[in-house]
Design an enzyme around this catalytic site. Structure first.
Site, PDB file in Angstrom:
ATOM      1  N   GLU A  26       0.798  -1.166  -0.029  1.00 21.52           N
ATOM      2  CA  GLU A  26       0.053  -0.098   0.057  1.00 21.52           C
ATOM      3  C   GLU A  26       0.852   1.217  -0.079  1.00 21.52           C
ATOM      4  O   GLU A  26       2.029   1.266   0.120  1.00 21.52           O
ATOM      5  CB  GLU A  26      -1.077   0.114   1.254  1.00 21.52           C
ATOM      6  CG  GLU A  26      -0.220  -0.019   2.439  1.00 21.52           C
ATOM      7  CD  GLU A  26      -0.812   0.535   3.717  1.00 21.52           C
ATOM      8  OE1 GLU A  26      -1.554   1.742   3.560  1.00 21.52           O
ATOM      9  OE2 GLU A  26      -1.152  -0.071   4.701  1.00 21.52           O
ATOM     10  N   LYS A  87      -5.761  10.678   1.488  1.00 16.55           N
ATOM     11  CA  LYS A  87      -5.653   9.221   1.647  1.00 16.55           C
ATOM     12  C   LYS A  87      -7.087   8.652   1.262  1.00 16.55           C
ATOM     13  O   LYS A  87      -8.158   9.131   1.490  1.00 16.55           O
ATOM     14  CB  LYS A  87      -5.816   9.469   3.335  1.00 16.55           C
ATOM     15  CG  LYS A  87      -6.037   7.971   3.962  1.00 16.55           C
ATOM     16  CD  LYS A  87      -5.931   8.259   5.409  1.00 16.55           C
ATOM     17  CE  LYS A  87      -6.872   6.976   6.117  1.00 16.55           C
ATOM     18  NZ  LYS A  87      -7.003   7.160   7.514  1.00 16.55           N
ATOM     19  N   VAL A 107      -5.789   0.221   3.121  1.00 16.50           N
ATOM     20  CA  VAL A 107      -5.503  -1.425   3.306  1.00 16.50           C
ATOM     21  C   VAL A 107      -6.948  -1.739   2.294  1.00 16.50           C
ATOM     22  O   VAL A 107      -6.870  -2.560   1.462  1.00 16.50           O
ATOM     23  CB  VAL A 107      -5.817  -1.918   4.647  1.00 16.50           C
ATOM     24  CG1 VAL A 107      -6.290  -3.429   4.300  1.00 16.50           C
ATOM     25  CG2 VAL A 107      -4.308  -1.762   5.226  1.00 16.50           C
ATOM     26  N   ASP A 139     -17.065   4.966  13.970  1.00 15.70           N
ATOM     27  CA  ASP A 139     -15.754   5.034  13.463  1.00 15.70           C
ATOM     28  C   ASP A 139     -15.457   3.515  13.450  1.00 15.70           C
ATOM     29  O   ASP A 139     -14.402   3.118  14.213  1.00 15.70           O
ATOM     30  CB  ASP A 139     -14.677   6.185  14.014  1.00 15.70           C
ATOM     31  CG  ASP A 139     -13.539   6.208  13.171  1.00 15.70           C
ATOM     32  OD1 ASP A 139     -13.364   5.534  11.953  1.00 15.70           O
ATOM     33  OD2 ASP A 139     -12.794   7.211  13.462  1.00 15.70           O
ATOM     34  N   ALA A 142     -13.180   1.493   6.794  1.00 14.51           N
ATOM     35  CA  ALA A 142     -13.739   0.551   5.625  1.00 14.51           C
ATOM     36  C   ALA A 142     -12.746  -0.723   5.292  1.00 14.51           C
ATOM     37  O   ALA A 142     -13.205  -1.604   4.806  1.00 14.51           O
ATOM     38  CB  ALA A 142     -13.692   1.465   4.574  1.00 14.51           C
ATOM     39  N   ASP A 143     -11.570  -1.033   5.910  1.00 18.04           N
ATOM     40  CA  ASP A 143     -10.750  -1.909   5.658  1.00 18.04           C
ATOM     41  C   ASP A 143     -11.439  -3.250   6.211  1.00 18.04           C
ATOM     42  O   ASP A 143     -11.148  -4.289   5.536  1.00 18.04           O
ATOM     43  CB  ASP A 143      -9.414  -1.948   6.515  1.00 18.04           C
ATOM     44  CG  ASP A 143      -8.487  -0.681   6.479  1.00 18.04           C
ATOM     45  OD1 ASP A 143      -8.714   0.031   5.345  1.00 18.04           O
ATOM     46  OD2 ASP A 143      -7.604  -0.548   7.106  1.00 18.04           O
ATOM     47  N   LYS A 160      -2.923  -1.487  15.557  1.00 17.70           N
ATOM     48  CA  LYS A 160      -2.321  -0.813  16.662  1.00 17.70           C
ATOM     49  C   LYS A 160      -3.406  -0.771  17.942  1.00 17.70           C
ATOM     50  O   LYS A 160      -4.577  -0.918  17.711  1.00 17.70           O
ATOM     51  CB  LYS A 160      -2.128   0.712  16.237  1.00 17.70           C
ATOM     52  CG  LYS A 160      -0.905   0.849  15.498  1.00 17.70           C
ATOM     53  CD  LYS A 160      -0.403   2.025  15.497  1.00 17.70           C
ATOM     54  CE  LYS A 160       1.061   2.178  14.701  1.00 17.70           C
ATOM     55  NZ  LYS A 160       0.733   2.325  13.496  1.00 17.70           N
TER      56      LYS A 160
HETATM   57  N1  PSU Z   1      -2.651   1.505  10.778  1.00 15.39           N
HETATM   58  C1  PSU Z   1      -1.210   1.784  10.794  1.00 15.39           C
HETATM   59  N2  PSU Z   1      -0.602   2.517   9.963  1.00 15.39           N
HETATM   60  C2  PSU Z   1      -1.175   2.869   8.923  1.00 15.39           C
HETATM   61  C3  PSU Z   1      -2.522   2.626   8.750  1.00 15.39           C
HETATM   62  C4  PSU Z   1      -3.164   2.175   9.759  1.00 15.39           C
HETATM   63  O1  PSU Z   1      -0.775   1.327  11.745  1.00 15.39           O
HETATM   64  O2  PSU Z   1      -0.602   3.424   8.003  1.00 15.39           O
HETATM   65  C5  PSU Z   1      -3.122   2.956   7.642  1.00 15.39           C
HETATM   66  C6  PSU Z   1      -3.645   1.864   6.394  1.00 15.39           C
HETATM   67  O3  PSU Z   1      -3.296   2.478   5.307  1.00 15.39           O
HETATM   68  C7  PSU Z   1      -4.954   1.624   6.806  1.00 15.39           C
HETATM   69  C8  PSU Z   1      -5.481   3.256   7.007  1.00 15.39           C
HETATM   70  O4  PSU Z   1      -5.785   0.985   5.755  1.00 15.39           O
HETATM   71  O5  PSU Z   1      -4.494   3.948   7.930  1.00 15.39           O
HETATM   72  C9  PSU Z   1      -6.918   3.065   8.039  1.00 15.39           C
HETATM   73  O6  PSU Z   1      -7.424   4.202   7.838  1.00 15.39           O
HETATM   74  P1  PSU Z   1      -8.894   4.580   8.584  1.00 15.39           P
HETATM   75  O7  PSU Z   1      -8.949   4.081  10.168  1.00 15.39           O
HETATM   76  O8  PSU Z   1      -9.234   5.978   8.213  1.00 15.39           O
HETATM   77  O9  PSU Z   1      -9.583   3.793   7.799  1.00 15.39           O
HETATM   78 MN    MN Z   2     -12.551   5.967  10.327  1.00 15.82          MN
END
Ligand code: PSU
Ligand code: MN
Length: 304
Positions: A26, A87, A107, A139, A142-143, A160
């Site tokens: 990614e 992003k 992701v 929240d 979408a992954d 994390k």
């Molecule tokens: N978690 C990490 N490092 C990252 C991400 C998540 O430890 O870089 C990134 C990944 O690309 C993941 C995205 O798909 O953040 C998720 O963001 P959101 O929670 O806004 O869907």
């Molecule tokens: Mn989110």
């Protein structure tokens, strides 16, 4: 129709056509997860690791109205500099393509692009999931939906502690996504080897994971899987220490009113600052390790 939006490098297209192992990578991890210029070195090294294992790396991004599969050095540089690079999660894809904006793929989006290109395996750092207090804010990355629907196997170091790991695992179960520990019974927590939550299954070698994925897809059970690959022991950070760091970062984010797609990048940067670069060294190593294991699985899959 879909092909006209894809721009796949010649090397990767040939590998896909010949059934050779290819591993997707990614770009959000580059643009919004790591500092410049260290991310440039990372971007190249992670690709070298995939090659050393006998697979072809396929870093994805959205550039010039195309879903890019395989980036040139210049394109990697653009993603790492991250000037005017958004992003891009699933909801953003069509907007970015139609308007020609440059986007780093999360992701979810990397899975989507990999699947359109015919790539089955993907290595990242950590996945998004259910945020803490997600039962109130809704929240949820979408992954998780993408893992439920798109046929790509994701090798990661879990997620994390910025997330609610327990609820993330519950969500994955509801959506029918298998969570497999690579040589571990414990779901990893990114910087930490263990989260305290178990995985559904433990796998000892890449071959069995390849076979599980083939079986799943042969049966038409749509969606991917999570392969939880713990950070190498020598680079793992202490769970309680990270809990303190992360709680403070979340508190800061709340005070600043940071929400939605900005929360993950904010927390990543803040955690990096407050651990004085220590967490960054771990971040690099766990991502390299995931690239290694994803490559081994894709090599095993190509032999089935
Ligand atoms: N978690 C990490 N490092 C990252 C991400 C998540 O430890 O870089 C990134 C990944 O690309 C993941 C995205 O798909 O953040 C998720 O963001 P959101 O929670 O806004 O869907
Ligand atoms: Mn989110």
């Amino acid at each position: 129709m879909k092909k006209e939006y894809l721009s796949i490098s010649e090397e990767i297209q040939t590998a896909i056509d010949e059934g050779k192992p290819v591993v997707a990578l990614e770009s959000t991890i580059l643009s919004h997860g790591m500092p410049y210029p260290q991310n440039v070195e990372f971007a190249h090294k992670v690709e070298e690791i995939v090659r050393a294992e006998g697979a072809i790396p396929a870093t994805t991004a959205i550039i010039g109205g195309k879903l890019k599969v395989g980036l040139t050095s210049e394109e990697l540089e653009i993603m790492c500099k991250a000037e005017n690079v958004g992003k891009v999660s699933r909801r953003d894809v069509a907007v970015y393509l139609a308007s020609g904006m440059t986007g780093a793929t999360t992701v979810a989006t990397t899975m989507l692009i990999a699947s359109l290109a015919g790539i089955r395996f993907f290595a990242t750092g950590g996945i998004g999931g259910v945020h803490r207090n997600g039962q109130e804010t809704m929240d949820i990355s979408a992954d998780l939906q993408e893992l439920a629907n798109t046929d790509v196997c994701v090798v990661c170091a879990g997620c994390k502690q910025i997330l609610d790991i327990g609820r993330t695992l519950e969500y994955l179960e509801t959506m029918g996504v298998p969570v497999i520990g690579y040589k571990t019974d414990d779901f990893p927590a990114f910087y930490c080897e263990k989260s305290g939550f178990g995985v559904d299954y433990r796998a000892e070698d890449p071959e069995i994971i390849a076979k599980i994925m083939k079986t799943k897809w042969d049966l038409g059970l749509k969606g991917g899987a999570i392969i939880g690959n713990p950070i190498p022991h020598e680079y793992g950070l202490d769970f309680d220490y990270m809990e303190k760091v992360i709680s403070a970062s979340i508190e800061k984010a709340n005070q600043k009113g940071i929400r939605g797609k900005n929360i993950t990048p904010f927390l990543l940067a803040d955690i990096k600052d407050s651990t004085g670069g220590e967490s960054f060294a771990s971040n690099l190593q766990l991502a390299y390790n995931n690239a290694r294991v994803a490559s081994k699985i894709s090599v095993a899959y190509s032999k089935l």
